[in-house]
Design an enzyme around this catalytic site. Structure first.
Site, PDB file in Angstrom:
ATOM      1  N   ARG A  53       0.844  -1.202   0.000  1.00 21.97           N
ATOM      2  CA  ARG A  53       0.000   0.000   0.000  1.00 21.97           C
ATOM      3  C   ARG A  53       0.879   1.251   0.000  1.00 21.97           C
ATOM      4  NH1 ARG A  53      -1.733   2.085   4.529  1.00 21.97           N
ATOM      5  NH2 ARG A  53      -2.265   0.112   5.528  1.00 21.97           N
ATOM      6  N   TYR A 105     -16.588  16.643 -16.123  1.00 19.59           N
ATOM      7  CA  TYR A 105     -17.042  15.257 -16.038  1.00 19.59           C
ATOM      8  C   TYR A 105     -18.113  15.133 -14.940  1.00 19.59           C
ATOM      9  CZ  TYR A 105     -17.044  10.347 -14.784  1.00 19.59           C
ATOM     10  OH  TYR A 105     -17.433   9.081 -14.458  1.00 19.59           O
ATOM     11  N   ASP A 177      -7.329  18.542 -15.009  1.00 20.21           N
ATOM     12  CA  ASP A 177      -7.668  17.180 -15.415  1.00 20.21           C
ATOM     13  C   ASP A 177      -7.287  17.068 -16.892  1.00 20.21           C
ATOM     14  OD1 ASP A 177      -8.947  14.908 -16.413  1.00 20.21           O
ATOM     15  OD2 ASP A 177     -10.616  15.056 -15.003  1.00 20.21           O
ATOM     16  N   LYS A 202      -8.531   5.974 -19.379  1.00 24.37           N
ATOM     17  CA  LYS A 202      -8.726   6.481 -20.732  1.00 24.37           C
ATOM     18  C   LYS A 202      -7.431   6.346 -21.542  1.00 24.37           C
ATOM     19  CE  LYS A 202     -12.751   7.279 -18.980  1.00 24.37           C
ATOM     20  NZ  LYS A 202     -12.719   7.860 -17.676  1.00 24.37           N
TER      21      LYS A 202
HETATM   22  C1  LIG Z   1     -12.349  13.802 -17.627  1.00 22.74           C
HETATM   23  C2  LIG Z   1     -12.550  12.731 -16.586  1.00 22.74           C
HETATM   24  N1  LIG Z   1     -12.014  12.888 -15.378  1.00 22.74           N
HETATM   25  C3  LIG Z   1     -12.170  11.953 -14.402  1.00 22.74           C
HETATM   26  C4  LIG Z   1     -12.897  10.806 -14.632  1.00 22.74           C
HETATM   27  C5  LIG Z   1     -13.066   9.789 -13.521  1.00 22.74           C
HETATM   28  O1  LIG Z   1     -12.214   8.704 -13.750  1.00 22.74           O
HETATM   29  P1  LIG Z   1     -12.553   7.170 -13.375  1.00 22.74           P
HETATM   30  O2  LIG Z   1     -13.776   6.768 -14.141  1.00 22.74           O
HETATM   31  O3  LIG Z   1     -11.305   6.450 -13.810  1.00 22.74           O
HETATM   32  O4  LIG Z   1     -12.771   7.113 -11.914  1.00 22.74           O
HETATM   33  C6  LIG Z   1     -13.454  10.596 -15.890  1.00 22.74           C
HETATM   34  C7  LIG Z   1     -14.236   9.379 -16.160  1.00 22.74           C
HETATM   35  O5  LIG Z   1     -14.870   9.245 -17.173  1.00 22.74           O
HETATM   36  C8  LIG Z   1     -13.275  11.583 -16.892  1.00 22.74           C
HETATM   37  O6  LIG Z   1     -13.820  11.445 -18.113  1.00 22.74           O
END
Ligand SMILES: Cc1ncc(COP(=O)(O)O)c(C=O)c1O
Length: 385
Positions: A53, A105, A177, A202
């Site tokens: 961890r 998101y 992000d 992604k």
């Molecule tokens: C731009 C963006 N940020 C964060 C996330 C969250 O990531 P996760 O689904 O891996 O938890 C997503 C998920 O689709 C996303 O598209």
């Protein structure tokens, strides 16, 4: 070996940074260290790792590599993008305020509104294309500005350098992000951001076979706090998934170039189609921020949105007819996906909020994969016919 970006190109660093040959066996590929614990020669004396961890050599190799690609020294791999977000939010405390882009998101929005607001953190959602709107939203208790660029799903761009200057003048941190473009096309730290987050689910992993997140920073004080939160809250990425992400980084550059080539072809095709009202893709000259896209990023990626004429009924018809595109949420994998933000990824936003940010009934979002471009165009052509 110093794998800094001053000496080596992106592709070289993706293949070598953090990945020396294994010291004990000479294995060229970083081994998968499937172990929860590590031997102590005496109590408290161990060879760098004591419990997975807190740290694992496979995860460390991946964290070093992904941080290097973002131009940072420190990386933290998480079990999902959302737990990466959750961990970053624990840098804040009750009473703090966050300014966010208004078109983000839906899962991040839900986390902020349904979890962190209840814990005493407040949020303002602002169209961050407008610097004056950001200045107005900042308050003495603002600690963080949260940016997605391009935004999801409307592909609005935020001028990261400008927002960084405004945020820092107000003593707030800037988090970007960077999921949609990956470090191959956009490097927020070089533009002034303090922290970068990816849903590595992604493009970073790129093969739609795991859920993961990663946070990087080049700031020593943030590293110390994040390191503590990462190991204490325990939202770590599994060793196996870290191994897969590390393997995927090696092809990130070639995948991103292929995604972009196909996205350009798809965007141009859709833009001239009579049943499409508009296409939002920063690589198109018609995108209102095309000039910023060319200045801020080295490419435009594989994501685009379009509005079909005919509203929900027309959108549903297309979704039921595609054969090469798959109707699914998520993005950034080698396969092309199509989805309806209003009914799927952004369904957690109220109808009013959707209207406010521009999510319409006819809006579709495409994650353009790396299949043969002609097959993608033919599929869209028959679906729109
Ligand atoms: C731009 C963006 N940020 C964060 C996330 C969250 O990531 P996760 O689904 O891996 O938890 C997503 C998920 O689709 C996303 O598209």
């Amino acid at each position: 070996m110093d794998w800094s970006d001053k000496q080596f190109g992106f592709e070289t660093r993706a293949i070598h940074a953090g990945q020396p040959a294994d010291a004990t066996t000479g294995a060229v590929v970083t081994p998968l260290y499937l172990t929860s614990t590590f031997v102590h020669s005496q109590p408290g004396v161990f060879q760098g790792y004591d419990y997975s961890r807190a740290g694992n050599p496979t995860r460390s190799a991946y964290e070093t590599c992904v941080a290097n690609l973002e131009g940072a020294r420190f990386g933290f791999a998480f079990a999902s993008g959302c737990i990466g977000t959750t961990t970053v939010m624990h840098l804040l405390q009750q009473g703090d305020h966050v300014v966010c882009c208004d078109d983000m998101y839906g899962g991040t929005y839900r986390l902020f509104e349904e979890v962190f607001r209840k814990q005493g953190i407040s949020f303002s959602y602002v169209d961050l294309r407008d610097a004056a709107a950001l200045e107005q939203a900042l308050r003495p208790d603002t600690r963080l500005v949260w940016v997605e660029s391009p935004t999801n799903p409307l592909m609005k761009l935020v001028d990261i350098e400008q927002v960084a200057q405004i945020a820092h003048a107000a003593d707030a941190l800037l988090m970007v992000d960077n999921t949609f473009l990956s470090p191959y096309f956009q490097k927020p730290l070089a533009l002034g951001a303090d922290l970068v987050l990816h849903s590595s689910t992604k493009y970073i992993n790129g093969h739609s076979d795991l859920i993961g997140g990663v946070v990087v920073t080049d700031d020593e004080a943030l590293r110390e706090r994040l390191d503590f939160l990462h190991r204490s809250m325990g939202g770590i990425q599994s060793t196996f998934d870290s191994y897969l992400c590390l393997r995927s980084l090696k092809t990130l550059a070639v995948r991103m170039r292929a995604h972009e080539d196909n996205a350009h072809a798809v965007a141009h095709f859709l833009e001239s189609h009579p049943k499409v009202d508009w296409v939002a893709y920063p690589g198109l000259a018609s995108h209102p921020q095309h000039e910023l896209a060319c200045r801020q990023t080295s490419g435009h990626g594989g994501m685009l949105s379009l509005q079909v004429s005919g509203g929900l009924e027309a959108a549903r018809r297309i979704l039921s007819r595609v054969r090469v595109f798959t109707l699914a949420e998520s993005l950034g994998g080698v396969e092309s996906l199509i989805e309806h933000p209003g009914l799927m990824t952004h369904a957690s936003l109220s109808a009013e909020k959707q209207r406010e940010v521009g999510i319409t009934d006819g809006l579709l979002r495409l994650s353009v994969g790396i299949e043969t471009a002609a097959d993608l165009l033919a599929d869209l052509e028959q679906a729109l016919a």
